[in-house]
Design a protein around this motif. Structure first.
Motif, PDB file in Angstrom:
ATOM      1  N   MET A   1      -0.893  11.025   6.782  1.00  0.00           N
ATOM      2  CA  MET A   1      -0.798   9.990   5.824  1.00  0.00           C
ATOM      3  C   MET A   1       0.462  10.499   4.999  1.00  0.00           C
ATOM      4  O   MET A   1       1.207   9.323   4.551  1.00  0.00           O
ATOM      5  CB  MET A   1      -1.935   9.801   4.860  1.00  0.00           C
ATOM      6  N   GLU A   2       0.861  11.580   4.861  1.00  0.00           N
ATOM      7  CA  GLU A   2       2.113  12.074   4.174  1.00  0.00           C
ATOM      8  C   GLU A   2       3.387  11.729   4.789  1.00  0.00           C
ATOM      9  O   GLU A   2       4.282  10.988   4.299  1.00  0.00           O
ATOM     10  CB  GLU A   2       2.035  13.557   4.173  1.00  0.00           C
ATOM     11  N   SER A   3       3.281  11.442   6.204  1.00  0.00           N
ATOM     12  CA  SER A   3       4.557  11.218   6.917  1.00  0.00           C
ATOM     13  C   SER A   3       4.662   9.675   6.500  1.00  0.00           C
ATOM     14  O   SER A   3       5.731   9.057   6.690  1.00  0.00           O
ATOM     15  CB  SER A   3       4.302  11.246   8.517  1.00  0.00           C
ATOM     16  N   LEU A   4       3.905   8.749   6.504  1.00  0.00           N
ATOM     17  CA  LEU A   4       3.725   7.308   6.302  1.00  0.00           C
ATOM     18  C   LEU A   4       4.360   7.163   4.883  1.00  0.00           C
ATOM     19  O   LEU A   4       5.059   6.216   4.830  1.00  0.00           O
ATOM     20  CB  LEU A   4       2.305   6.677   6.479  1.00  0.00           C
ATOM     21  N   ASN A   5       4.054   7.822   4.033  1.00  0.00           N
ATOM     22  CA  ASN A   5       4.629   8.060   2.540  1.00  0.00           C
ATOM     23  C   ASN A   5       6.061   8.140   2.680  1.00  0.00           C
ATOM     24  O   ASN A   5       6.911   7.484   1.869  1.00  0.00           O
ATOM     25  CB  ASN A   5       3.712   8.776   1.641  1.00  0.00           C
ATOM     26  N   VAL A   6       6.341   9.186   3.372  1.00  0.00           N
ATOM     27  CA  VAL A   6       8.011   9.614   3.477  1.00  0.00           C
ATOM     28  C   VAL A   6       8.638   8.380   4.014  1.00  0.00           C
ATOM     29  O   VAL A   6       9.652   8.008   3.883  1.00  0.00           O
ATOM     30  CB  VAL A   6       7.803  10.915   4.430  1.00  0.00           C
ATOM     31  N   ALA A   7       7.964   7.651   5.044  1.00  0.00           N
ATOM     32  CA  ALA A   7       8.733   6.807   6.042  1.00  0.00           C
ATOM     33  C   ALA A   7       8.831   5.372   4.897  1.00  0.00           C
ATOM     34  O   ALA A   7       9.975   4.712   4.827  1.00  0.00           O
ATOM     35  CB  ALA A   7       7.956   5.960   6.869  1.00  0.00           C
ATOM     36  N   PHE A   8       7.921   5.245   3.824  1.00  0.00           N
ATOM     37  CA  PHE A   8       7.877   4.240   3.005  1.00  0.00           C
ATOM     38  C   PHE A   8       9.038   4.366   1.934  1.00  0.00           C
ATOM     39  O   PHE A   8       9.788   3.712   1.724  1.00  0.00           O
ATOM     40  CB  PHE A   8       6.473   3.956   2.293  1.00  0.00           C
ATOM     41  N   ASP A   9       9.117   5.540   1.728  1.00  0.00           N
ATOM     42  CA  ASP A   9      10.270   6.187   0.542  1.00  0.00           C
ATOM     43  C   ASP A   9      11.543   6.123   1.295  1.00  0.00           C
ATOM     44  O   ASP A   9      12.411   5.643   0.410  1.00  0.00           O
ATOM     45  CB  ASP A   9      10.077   7.695   0.197  1.00  0.00           C
ATOM     46  N   LYS A  10      11.631   6.283   2.361  1.00  0.00           N
ATOM     47  CA  LYS A  10      13.095   6.067   3.029  1.00  0.00           C
ATOM     48  C   LYS A  10      13.296   4.871   3.052  1.00  0.00           C
ATOM     49  O   LYS A  10      14.508   4.394   3.195  1.00  0.00           O
ATOM     50  CB  LYS A  10      13.119   6.900   4.427  1.00  0.00           C
ATOM     51  N   LEU A  24       8.941  -0.218  -5.508  1.00  0.00           N
ATOM     52  CA  LEU A  24       8.061  -1.172  -4.854  1.00  0.00           C
ATOM     53  C   LEU A  24       6.860  -0.471  -4.410  1.00  0.00           C
ATOM     54  O   LEU A  24       6.772   0.531  -3.815  1.00  0.00           O
ATOM     55  CB  LEU A  24       8.932  -1.935  -3.953  1.00  0.00           C
ATOM     56  N   SER A  25       5.736  -1.398  -4.303  1.00  0.00           N
ATOM     57  CA  SER A  25       4.503  -1.014  -3.569  1.00  0.00           C
ATOM     58  C   SER A  25       4.772  -0.975  -2.121  1.00  0.00           C
ATOM     59  O   SER A  25       5.635  -1.545  -1.684  1.00  0.00           O
ATOM     60  CB  SER A  25       3.327  -1.994  -4.010  1.00  0.00           C
ATOM     61  N   LYS A  26       3.780  -0.450  -1.320  1.00  0.00           N
ATOM     62  CA  LYS A  26       4.162  -0.581   0.012  1.00  0.00           C
ATOM     63  C   LYS A  26       4.211  -2.116   0.459  1.00  0.00           C
ATOM     64  O   LYS A  26       5.159  -2.347   1.374  1.00  0.00           O
ATOM     65  CB  LYS A  26       2.899   0.169   0.846  1.00  0.00           C
ATOM     66  N   TYR A  27       3.383  -2.796   0.151  1.00  0.00           N
ATOM     67  CA  TYR A  27       3.312  -4.249   0.563  1.00  0.00           C
ATOM     68  C   TYR A  27       4.623  -5.011   0.101  1.00  0.00           C
ATOM     69  O   TYR A  27       5.321  -5.810   0.757  1.00  0.00           O
ATOM     70  CB  TYR A  27       2.103  -4.758  -0.115  1.00  0.00           C
ATOM     71  N   GLU A  28       5.023  -4.564  -1.090  1.00  0.00           N
ATOM     72  CA  GLU A  28       6.447  -5.270  -1.554  1.00  0.00           C
ATOM     73  C   GLU A  28       7.540  -4.878  -0.828  1.00  0.00           C
ATOM     74  O   GLU A  28       8.488  -5.590  -0.532  1.00  0.00           O
ATOM     75  CB  GLU A  28       6.591  -4.891  -3.112  1.00  0.00           C
TER      76      GLU A  28
END
Length: 49
Positions: A1-10, A24-28
């Motif tokens: 799950m952490e790698s997904l959060n890192v991807a969203f941050d990038k 922004l939220s993940k959806y936004e």
């Protein structure tokens, strides 16, 4: 799950955001990325005409 959060941050780092400093939220983020990609595609299509 952490790698997904890192991807969203990038992704958030390269997608244009409004003037608000709130992340922004993940959806936004996904919505903005889709809009941004479409806008870039439209620019490329216009230049090739």
């Amino acid at each position: 799950m952490e790698s997904l959060n890192v991807a969203f941050d990038k992704l958030r780092a390269v997608v244009p955001q409004g003037g608000d400093d709130t992340p922004l939220s993940k959806y936004e983020t996904l919505q903005m990325a889709q809009t941004y990609i479409q806008a870039l595609k439209d620019i490329l299509v216009d230049k090739s005409d």
